[in-house]
Design a protein around this motif. Structure first.
Motif, mmCIF file in Angstrom:
data_model
loop_
_atom_site.group_PDB
_atom_site.id
_atom_site.type_symbol
_atom_site.label_atom_id
_atom_site.label_comp_id
_atom_site.label_asym_id
_atom_site.label_seq_id
_atom_site.Cartn_x
_atom_site.Cartn_y
_atom_site.Cartn_z
ATOM 1 N N THR A 213 0.850 -1.188 0.000
ATOM 2 C CA THR A 213 0.000 0.000 0.000
ATOM 3 C C THR A 213 0.885 1.237 0.000
ATOM 4 O O THR A 213 1.860 1.313 0.756
ATOM 5 N N LEU A 214 0.553 2.200 -0.829
ATOM 6 C CA LEU A 214 1.354 3.408 -0.944
ATOM 7 C C LEU A 214 1.405 4.145 0.388
ATOM 8 O O LEU A 214 0.386 4.517 0.940
ATOM 9 N N ARG A 215 2.612 4.352 0.884
ATOM 10 C CA ARG A 215 2.819 5.142 2.091
ATOM 11 C C ARG A 215 3.221 6.562 1.728
ATOM 12 O O ARG A 215 2.775 7.522 2.338
ATOM 13 N N GLN A 216 4.060 6.685 0.699
ATOM 14 C CA GLN A 216 4.623 7.999 0.411
ATOM 15 C C GLN A 216 5.125 8.054 -1.025
ATOM 16 O O GLN A 216 5.821 7.152 -1.485
ATOM 17 N N THR A 217 4.749 9.104 -1.739
ATOM 18 C CA THR A 217 5.371 9.390 -3.025
ATOM 19 C C THR A 217 6.657 10.161 -2.745
ATOM 20 O O THR A 217 6.628 11.222 -2.130
ATOM 21 N N ALA A 229 8.571 5.643 -5.042
ATOM 22 C CA ALA A 229 7.512 5.668 -4.040
ATOM 23 C C ALA A 229 7.827 4.621 -2.984
ATOM 24 O O ALA A 229 8.603 3.690 -3.224
ATOM 25 N N PHE A 230 7.208 4.774 -1.813
ATOM 26 C CA PHE A 230 7.403 3.857 -0.691
ATOM 27 C C PHE A 230 6.084 3.141 -0.431
ATOM 28 O O PHE A 230 5.060 3.770 -0.167
ATOM 29 N N TYR A 231 6.109 1.813 -0.538
ATOM 30 C CA TYR A 231 4.937 0.989 -0.284
ATOM 31 C C TYR A 231 5.176 0.147 0.968
ATOM 32 O O TYR A 231 6.292 -0.316 1.214
ATOM 33 N N VAL A 232 4.128 -0.062 1.746
ATOM 34 C CA VAL A 232 4.241 -0.872 2.958
ATOM 35 C C VAL A 232 3.367 -2.109 2.805
ATOM 36 O O VAL A 232 2.344 -2.095 2.111
ATOM 37 N N THR A 233 3.790 -3.182 3.467
ATOM 38 C CA THR A 233 3.114 -4.469 3.303
ATOM 39 C C THR A 233 2.206 -4.830 4.464
ATOM 40 O O THR A 233 1.468 -5.806 4.379
ATOM 41 N N ALA A 241 9.232 1.127 8.285
ATOM 42 C CA ALA A 241 7.878 1.198 7.732
ATOM 43 C C ALA A 241 6.825 1.488 8.792
ATOM 44 O O ALA A 241 5.805 2.121 8.508
ATOM 45 N N SER A 242 7.067 1.041 10.013
ATOM 46 C CA SER A 242 6.077 1.227 11.082
ATOM 47 C C SER A 242 6.406 2.401 11.998
ATOM 48 O O SER A 242 5.618 2.745 12.874
ATOM 49 N N ALA A 243 7.563 3.013 11.809
ATOM 50 C CA ALA A 243 8.013 4.067 12.721
ATOM 51 C C ALA A 243 7.167 5.329 12.596
ATOM 52 O O ALA A 243 6.635 5.643 11.534
ATOM 53 N N ARG A 244 7.082 6.054 13.727
ATOM 54 C CA ARG A 244 6.441 7.373 13.741
ATOM 55 C C ARG A 244 7.518 8.434 13.564
ATOM 56 O O ARG A 244 8.512 8.441 14.283
ATOM 57 N N GLN A 245 7.311 9.331 12.613
ATOM 58 C CA GLN A 245 8.272 10.414 12.408
ATOM 59 C C GLN A 245 7.837 11.623 13.217
ATOM 60 O O GLN A 245 6.784 12.208 12.969
ATOM 61 N N LEU A 246 8.665 12.012 14.187
ATOM 62 C CA LEU A 246 8.309 13.120 15.062
ATOM 63 C C LEU A 246 8.657 14.475 14.474
ATOM 64 O O LEU A 246 7.986 15.469 14.765
ATOM 65 N N GLN A 247 9.695 14.527 13.644
ATOM 66 C CA GLN A 247 10.112 15.822 13.117
ATOM 67 C C GLN A 247 10.997 15.606 11.896
ATOM 68 O O GLN A 247 11.413 14.495 11.587
ATOM 69 N N GLY A 248 11.280 16.707 11.207
ATOM 70 C CA GLY A 248 12.211 16.678 10.089
ATOM 71 C C GLY A 248 11.524 16.588 8.750
ATOM 72 O O GLY A 248 10.310 16.397 8.633
ATOM 73 N N LYS A 249 12.319 16.726 7.703
ATOM 74 C CA LYS A 249 11.822 16.655 6.337
ATOM 75 C C LYS A 249 11.314 15.253 6.030
ATOM 76 O O LYS A 249 11.558 14.305 6.760
ATOM 77 N N GLU A 250 10.614 15.138 4.898
ATOM 78 C CA GLU A 250 10.189 13.817 4.451
ATOM 79 C C GLU A 250 11.404 12.944 4.195
ATOM 80 O O GLU A 250 12.443 13.400 3.738
ATOM 81 N N LEU A 251 11.253 11.668 4.497
ATOM 82 C CA LEU A 251 12.319 10.720 4.206
ATOM 83 C C LEU A 251 12.479 10.571 2.697
ATOM 84 O O LEU A 251 11.499 10.532 1.961
ATOM 85 N N SER A 252 13.710 10.444 2.260
ATOM 86 C CA SER A 252 13.996 10.181 0.858
ATOM 87 C C SER A 252 14.144 8.677 0.639
ATOM 88 O O SER A 252 14.182 7.886 1.590
#
Length: 529
Positions: A213-217, A229-233, A241-252
């Motif tokens: 499933t698409l997580r992020q373009t 794109a980043f897809y998660v299963t 894939a399951s982590a919560r991002q607290l701050q910062g730019k989008e992951l590349s």
């Protein structure tokens, strides 16, 4: 009105996940859409005061077999598949009293969630949806006339589309929803087939598929000219894939790849001993344990300060203030940890571009699973490398016996080498890497590169000798010749851990004996290409 618009007069709603259902039902009813539904979905809509027809009124047949049979009927599938502009289809509908269904809203039985929750075989079987996928595929095939919605994320899009088109949907919208629908049934069937193969012990089924499933373009892939794109299963394994991002730019793309490598490596070490791994381009440039997390970070950083710049830092315990302060002293792309205290969060808040990810746990390095690698025309599928060793697995093959301290360092270096690109050489001393050689075409080159890095760091730190003096060395695969081992001895290594199994093992053992080294064989290798 353009000719590609399809009005919505009747909708069939049948959902396991009731998220957003009432709002959608109310919006459709306000537009004059007749609602048809089943079981719990119908009850939920009625409880909200909406008028709903039971699907049994369309089929003239009751639900039966504990709800297993309710929509598998021409009264439903005829209403979904009939082409409105085809006179023969219209005549058949009139002859058999089949009502047209213009909108299908279905989400499937929670099979994936049932498996993730550890459901037993029979429970998982009962959560395989049959009628739902059949209706979805029928509606999606007939998207020239029928709109199909398969998840609550698109409810608002549907309502906006209807409002913009006077209660109708455009062909472009129906096509997009049909494509989404087929992707959903494909991923669902993939989950079922993969689970069943595992459940019956079929390690190599005739056909395999994968879904996500698409997580992020992503902004781009490994390079700016590559889209990504980043897809998660839905795999419950903790990680990027399951982590919560607290701050910062989008992951590349590269951030995600490197962060995954970092968290998988640091998870190799027991959570009761603070351990830090610093990753650059998917290879560790420093890994260390310590009495505190700050000490572990400092020791990992001192392995290769140059490569650590712009790297990824993974911790096996929650991030604390002193460690966050130390990490903040150099440019760091991502920090991933099981948690972070208030001091650490406050310190990182001043670093707006630094990404902080929290996993609430670490992946189990011994957990079974599979990895996929695409090649031209196919996939290579293999078991995840979950091989682990303890002291009892080591076979001493030299005259000199290793000390307990050397054995501990050898196991430490071995766990790190598992996560270094082949050919891999890792020097370690007192629970910290002191030189890493990765991805070389010859093992002797990896030995020399790792030693050279240690010399450079000794000069930078003002040490009288490189930390490889008195270290142990780990090789991810056997030494095919004595040259790589002798290069490690020249760097100051006193003990060696390697798989063994070379045709020239006796020659290598003899060279170790002559150099006064102790050496153990593992009988296991860790190629990582």
């Amino acid at each position: 009105m353009t000719t590609d618009l399809a009005p919505i007069r009747r909708a069939l709603l049948s959902v396991s996940d009731k998220t957003g259902l009432l709002g959608l039902g109310q919006a459709l009813a306000a537009m004059g859409v007749e609602l048809v539904s089943t079981g719990g979905t119908a009850a939920a809509l009625r409880d909200a005061g909406l008028a709903v027809r039971d699907v049994s009124e369309l089929t003239s047949f009751p639900e039966m077999m504990d709800g297993r049979v309710k929509t598998l009927h021409p009264g439903v599938h005829g209403g979904l598949l009939a082409q409105r502009a085809n006179p023969a289809h219209v005549a058949a509908m009139e002859q058999h009293d089949i009502a047209a269904i213009d909108l299908l809203v279905v989400n499937l039985y929670p099979f994936e969630a049932t498996v993730a929750a550890g459901g037993d075989y029979d429970t998982c079987i009962e959560n395989i949806d049959i009628g739902g996928p059949a209706m979805i595929r029928a509606a999606a095939k007939n998207h020239g006339d029928v709109t199909v919605i398969v998840d609550s994320e698109t409810y608002e899009d549907l309502v906006a589309e209807l409002e913009a088109n006077g209660g109708a949907t455009s062909r472009a919208f129906r096509q997009a929803m049909a494509a989404r629908a087929y992707a959903r049934t494909a991923s669902y069937d993939t989950a079922v087939s993969a689970w069943m193969a595992d459940a019956i012990g079929d390690a190599v089924p005739e056909r395999r598929s994968t879904g996500g499933t698409l997580r992020q373009t992503l902004r781009y892939g490994e390079n700016p000219h590559q889209s990504a794109a980043f897809y998660v299963t839905g795999d419950p394994r903790p990680g990027v894939a399951s982590a919560r991002q607290l701050q910062g730019k989008e992951l590349s793309y590269n951030n995600i790849n490197d962060t995954d490598a970092a968290v998988e490596l640091v998870a190799e070490f027991d959570a009761d001993r603070p351990t830090v791994a610093i990753i650059k381009h998917a290879n560790p440039c420093g890994v260390a344990t310590g009495d505190t997390m700050a000490e572990a970070y400092a020791r990992a950083y001192d392995c290769d300060r140059t490569s650590a710049f712009g790297g990824i830092v993974a911790l096996n315990q929650p991030l604390d203030g002193p460690t966050a302060e130390a990490i903040s002293n150099i440019f760091t792309e991502v920090v991933i940890a099981p948690g972070a205290d208030d001091d650490a969060r406050r310190i990182f808040a001043a670093k707006k571009n630094l990404r902080l990810l929290l996993t609430d746990g670490l992946p189990d390095p011994a957990m079974a699973g599979r990895t996929w690698k695409q090649v031209a025309g196919g996939w290579l599928v293999q078991d995840r490398d979950n091989g682990r060793l303890d002291m009892n697995d080591l076979k001493v093959v030299t005259k000199r016996q290793p000390s307990q301290a050397e054995l501990a360092d050898m196991l430490f270096a071995w766990r790190v080498a598992k996560h270094v690109k082949s050919n891999a050489i890792v020097y370690a001393r007192e629970g910290a890497t002191v030189g890493v050689g990765a991805g070389q075409m010859s093992r002797v080159d990896s030995s020399r590169i790792a030693a050279r890095k240690s010399i450079d760091m000794a000069e930078a730190l003002g040490l009288s000798a490189p930390l490889t003096q008195g270290s142990v060395v780990a090789s991810d695969a056997f030494f095919p010749f004595a040259d790589g081992l002798l290069a490690a001895a020249e760097a100051g290594a006193t003990s060696v851990i390697q798989p063994g199994g070379s045709m020239r093992d006796e020659e290598v053992i003899a060279a170790a004996d002559e150099a006064g080294l102790s050496m153990v064989f593992t009988g296991m290798r860790h190629f990582r290409h």
